[in-house]
Design a protein around this motif. Structure first.
Motif, PDB file in Angstrom:
ATOM      1  N   LEU A   3     100.628  12.308  -0.409  1.00  0.00           N
ATOM      2  CA  LEU A   3     101.815  11.566  -0.832  1.00  0.00           C
ATOM      3  C   LEU A   3     103.109  12.125  -0.247  1.00  0.00           C
ATOM      4  O   LEU A   3     104.180  11.578  -0.487  1.00  0.00           O
ATOM      5  CB  LEU A   3     101.893  11.528  -2.361  1.00  0.00           C
ATOM      6  N   LEU A   6     103.228  12.144   2.915  1.00  0.00           N
ATOM      7  CA  LEU A   6     103.242  11.227   4.047  1.00  0.00           C
ATOM      8  C   LEU A   6     103.676   9.857   3.544  1.00  0.00           C
ATOM      9  O   LEU A   6     103.632   9.592   2.350  1.00  0.00           O
ATOM     10  CB  LEU A   6     101.832  11.177   4.658  1.00  0.00           C
ATOM     11  N   PRO A   7     104.093   9.004   4.470  1.00  0.00           N
ATOM     12  CA  PRO A   7     104.613   7.710   3.997  1.00  0.00           C
ATOM     13  C   PRO A   7     103.535   6.746   3.489  1.00  0.00           C
ATOM     14  O   PRO A   7     103.330   5.687   4.050  1.00  0.00           O
ATOM     15  CB  PRO A   7     105.353   7.153   5.232  1.00  0.00           C
ATOM     16  N   HIS A   8     102.828   7.125   2.427  1.00  0.00           N
ATOM     17  CA  HIS A   8     101.890   6.210   1.775  1.00  0.00           C
ATOM     18  C   HIS A   8     102.403   5.927   0.367  1.00  0.00           C
ATOM     19  O   HIS A   8     102.792   6.848  -0.333  1.00  0.00           O
ATOM     20  CB  HIS A   8     100.498   6.842   1.649  1.00  0.00           C
ATOM     21  N   SER A   9     102.357   4.661  -0.026  1.00  0.00           N
ATOM     22  CA  SER A   9     102.697   4.354  -1.413  1.00  0.00           C
ATOM     23  C   SER A   9     101.493   4.676  -2.278  1.00  0.00           C
ATOM     24  O   SER A   9     100.376   4.796  -1.787  1.00  0.00           O
ATOM     25  CB  SER A   9     103.061   2.877  -1.545  1.00  0.00           C
ATOM     26  N   ARG A  10     101.737   4.810  -3.561  1.00  0.00           N
ATOM     27  CA  ARG A  10     100.610   5.108  -4.446  1.00  0.00           C
ATOM     28  C   ARG A  10      99.644   3.929  -4.476  1.00  0.00           C
ATOM     29  O   ARG A  10      98.442   4.111  -4.669  1.00  0.00           O
ATOM     30  CB  ARG A  10     101.118   5.422  -5.858  1.00  0.00           C
ATOM     31  N   PHE A  46     107.113  12.757  -6.620  1.00  0.00           N
ATOM     32  CA  PHE A  46     105.877  13.158  -7.307  1.00  0.00           C
ATOM     33  C   PHE A  46     106.098  13.098  -8.816  1.00  0.00           C
ATOM     34  O   PHE A  46     105.201  12.786  -9.567  1.00  0.00           O
ATOM     35  CB  PHE A  46     105.462  14.587  -6.938  1.00  0.00           C
ATOM     36  N   GLU A  92     109.142   5.724   0.260  1.00  0.00           N
ATOM     37  CA  GLU A  92     108.392   5.640   1.516  1.00  0.00           C
ATOM     38  C   GLU A  92     109.308   5.772   2.730  1.00  0.00           C
ATOM     39  O   GLU A  92     108.957   6.433   3.707  1.00  0.00           O
ATOM     40  CB  GLU A  92     107.645   4.310   1.601  1.00  0.00           C
ATOM     41  N   ARG A 112     109.937   9.326   3.173  1.00  0.00           N
ATOM     42  CA  ARG A 112     108.797  10.095   3.674  1.00  0.00           C
ATOM     43  C   ARG A 112     108.441   9.757   5.120  1.00  0.00           C
ATOM     44  O   ARG A 112     107.706  10.496   5.764  1.00  0.00           O
ATOM     45  CB  ARG A 112     107.610   9.925   2.714  1.00  0.00           C
ATOM     46  N   GLU A 113     108.989   8.618   5.626  1.00  0.00           N
ATOM     47  CA  GLU A 113     108.843   8.325   7.055  1.00  0.00           C
ATOM     48  C   GLU A 113     109.596   9.352   7.897  1.00  0.00           C
ATOM     49  O   GLU A 113     109.230   9.630   9.033  1.00  0.00           O
ATOM     50  CB  GLU A 113     109.421   6.938   7.399  1.00  0.00           C
ATOM     51  N   SER A 134      99.392   8.328   9.996  1.00  0.00           N
ATOM     52  CA  SER A 134     100.171   7.935   8.820  1.00  0.00           C
ATOM     53  C   SER A 134     101.631   7.742   9.170  1.00  0.00           C
ATOM     54  O   SER A 134     102.300   6.863   8.639  1.00  0.00           O
ATOM     55  CB  SER A 134     100.053   9.003   7.729  1.00  0.00           C
TER      56      SER A 134
END
Lengths: 349, 311
Positions: free
Chosen positions: A119, A121-125, B58, B78, B81-82, B109
């Motif tokens: 998480l 990394l650019p992944h959504s839940r 988180f 997101e 996090r990119e 990813s």
């Protein structure tokens, strides 16, 4: 990196760019397929799947049977084997493998901390949940298909007539059933941060669905009538709907219907979900649109009444037809994943 | 909210996180400018990881807000996090995947085209690239995850206790990579409780204590604010030392006092040496020896947190 060189690399790239969950599912598959325990279970599964065939088909005393009997066994033996022994093996064993494959999918990543890498990394839940359901389904499907393929080879080599299209449908529904249980266990895994609890919860769901649900539905039907005065067709409609809501029952009645070679396979398959305690006449006529015929036949010198349910000219109601039952079953993937998502999405990790 | 300020890498505004029985963050305001190397310091349990976990979505704050690179951490996680690379705290690697597969997963990813081998070379685990990460040592895992954080030349690196599990040599290499990334133009935000390793690389330091930001300044600024020197006094006899320490602490030029047996460490303004020594003599405690030194960040840190405890 590869350019547009087509083939697998091109497909990989397209999938990656199209689906957010794809990269997660690929990672998931690579990781979980290397579990030694999985392959051990796959081997056990293959043995359990092929031993009955080998024993009954190769060691059975065919010589004592007459020609007509031999012919009948040859012709319908595969269906009989699939609809009796195999659906039982699938419904009892596949969920156990699904639990093994899926129960730790998210909870273990949560407790070990690898979910933090995932998480970061650019992944959504949501992508994580979907990717895990799909990746772990693929993980279960590989050994499952392998053992089904071995079973197919054994069947072809046996004296039974192998009917590839029926076997193919059986494989399809069985794989769908397996995916339903993977989705349920992975979803349960998303709710718990302790792997042991996720495993226990999955096992309870499995046990309830496989061994308890059907009995409790019959009791509910009884209660409805005794306490609330819900009688006749309504009672049996409710009972049938509740039965079909169980993925285990949905799978069994789907395979029964598909393997039935009679004129009204869907009607026969749904009716056979009711046991002796049910009013089969009402189920036949008022619930399933069938025709209830009672004949008096002479049997051993006595007059006996035999009742049959046949298609009454109209098909079973749309909502009890095979496609809808299949949707019932597959809907659990979405229901489980959605419930899990709304728990997982708000959780502090 | 104002327009997102593109010169701000991280902005915390009244950030608060409560758990059932404890307040982990108690209203933290903090700004980290783009291009800064920011050391986020504090003892274990101060709330450093809680803060970082909120930045990564988180966990969710009870109150207040946080933005990273102009994006809200809750709404646009997101997108954040990119553009960042993360070395989280309390992570684990995927035991059955090789180092290369970890890198490939990260690269796919993030949708970049980095070379796994090159990055692992840079962190020093290229030899183990095709081995399963489950067999890596703690330090190798740390290097692997650092390499994953470097994928895609992120605008911001968030490193939670990056030197944990590394030997001194590894820690030095880690600092070297932080410098290189900073020179490339990246903002670095890292937390640590091992302070001696921090002052060499940080532009700015923030000290977190019991969920509150108790100081934020440049390393030099903190030294100035803390007094220019540290005076270590060794006494001949510890009789009456408690009273002596108390009166030293009351001196206006003194910012912190710590006692360890017959040694007393005093942080004070450089002109205050004589008044400190006199305070000992006035209380009947004879000074056997004393030395002065410039305050290291470690001492600044302990005097800070000491004050907080006593407050």
């Amino acid at each position: 990196m590869s350019t547009e060189d087509g083939g697998l690399a091109g497909l990989d790239r397209t999938l990656r760019n199209t689906f957010g969950w794809y990269t997660v599912s690929k990672k998931e598959f690579r990781d979980a397929i290397r579990s030694k325990g999985l392959w051990l279970l796959g081997t056990v599964f293959t043995l359990l799947f092929s031993l009955p065939v080998i024993i009954s088909l190769y060691f059975q005393d065919w010589e004592s049977l007459n020609n007509a009997q031999t012919q009948a066994i040859r012709e319908n033996g595969m269906q009989a084997l699939l609809s009796s022994t195999y659906t039982e093996v699938v419904t009892v064993l596949v969920p156990i493998i699904a639990i093994f494959v899926g129960y730790a999918a998210i909870s273990k990543e949560r407790s070990s901390g690898s979910l933090k890498i995932l998480l970061s990394l650019p992944h959504s839940r949501r992508d994580v949940l979907i990717g895990k359901v799909i990746g772990r389904s693929a993980v279960l499907t590989v050994p499952f298909l392998a053992s089904l393929a071995i079973t197919a080879v054994i069947l072809v080599a046996s004296r039974l007539t192998f009917k590839p299209e029926l076997f193919g449908l059986f494989v399809l529904f069985s794989v769908l059933y397996a995916m339903v249980f993977v989705a349920i266990t992975v979803s349960i895994s998303g709710v718990f941060d302790r792997t042991s609890w996720a495993g226990a919860a999955s096992f309870i769901v499995y046990f309830y669905s496989t061994f308890v649900w059907n009995l409790s539905v019959n009791s509910i039907g009884q209660l409805l009538q005794n306490r609330l005065g819900v009688e006749g067709a309504i009672r049996w409609h409710l009972v049938l709907l509740l039965k079909l809501a169980n993925p285990n029952q949905a799978y069994k009645t789907l395979t029964n219907s598909m393997l039935n070679t009679g004129d009204t396979p869907q009607l026969a398959a749904r009716l056979s979900m009711f046991g002796r305690g049910a009013n089969r006449q009402v189920v036949c006529t008022d619930v399933l649109n069938g025709a209830w015929e009672t004949q008096t036949v002479q049997f051993l010198g006595q007059a006996q009444q035999i009742s049959t349910c046949s298609g009454g000219g109209t098909p079973v109601p749309f909502y009890y037809s095979d496609p809808v039952v299949a949707v019932f079953m597959v809907a659990w993937i979405g229901i489980a994943a959605t419930l899990s998502y709304y728990t997982f999405a708000i959780a502090d990790l | 909210m104002d327009q997102p300020n593109h010169m701000t890498a991280i902005e915390l505004d009244g950030l608060r996180k409560e758990y059932a029985d404890v307040v982990a963050l108690d209203g933290v305001d903090l700004t980290v400018e783009e291009g800064e190397v920011f050391g986020f310091l504090g003892p274990n349990g101060a709330g450093k990881s809680t803060t970082i976990n909120i930045l990564l979505d988180f966990i969710r704050p009870t109150a207040g807000s946080a933005t990273v690179l102009g994006h809200d951490v809750r709404e646009e996680s997101e997108a954040i996090r990119e553009r960042i690379g993360v070395l989280p705290e309390g992570y684990d690697v995927y035991e059955r995947l090789t180092g290369r597969e970890h890198m490939e997963f990260t690269i796919e990813s993030k949708g970049t085209d980095d070379d796994p081998e090159e990055l692992l070379e840079r962190v020093g685990v290229a030899d183990a690239i095709d081995r399963r990460a489950g067999g890596y040592s703690k330090g190798m895992k740390q290097r692997l995850v650092l390499a994953m954080a470097l994928v895609g030349e992120p605008d911001l690196l968030i490193l939670d206790e990056p030197t944990t599990g590394l030997d001194p040599n590894g820690a030095r290499e880690m600092r070297q990579i932080i410098r290189e990334e900073s020179e490339r133009g990246a903002t670095i935000f890292f937390s640590s409780h091992i302070l001696s390793q921090v002052d060499a690389v940080c532009d700015t330091v923030g000290i977190l204590q019991s969920g509150q930001l108790i100081a934020k300044d440049s390393v030099e600024g903190l030294r100035d604010a803390q007094g220019d020197m540290t005076l270590v006094v060794t006494v001949e006899d510890t009789d009456g030392i408690t009273a002596a320490v108390d009166s030293v602490r009351e001196l206006p030029a003194v910012s912190g006092v710590q006692r360890d047996g017959d040694r007393v460490t005093v942080s004070c303004e450089s002109g205050a040496k004589m008044s400190v020594l006199n305070a000992f003599e006035d209380n009947g405690v004879a000074v056997a020896d004393f030395e002065t030194q410039e305050a290291s960040l470690e001492e600044l840190f302990s005097t800070y947190t000491e004050q907080e405890v006593e407050a």
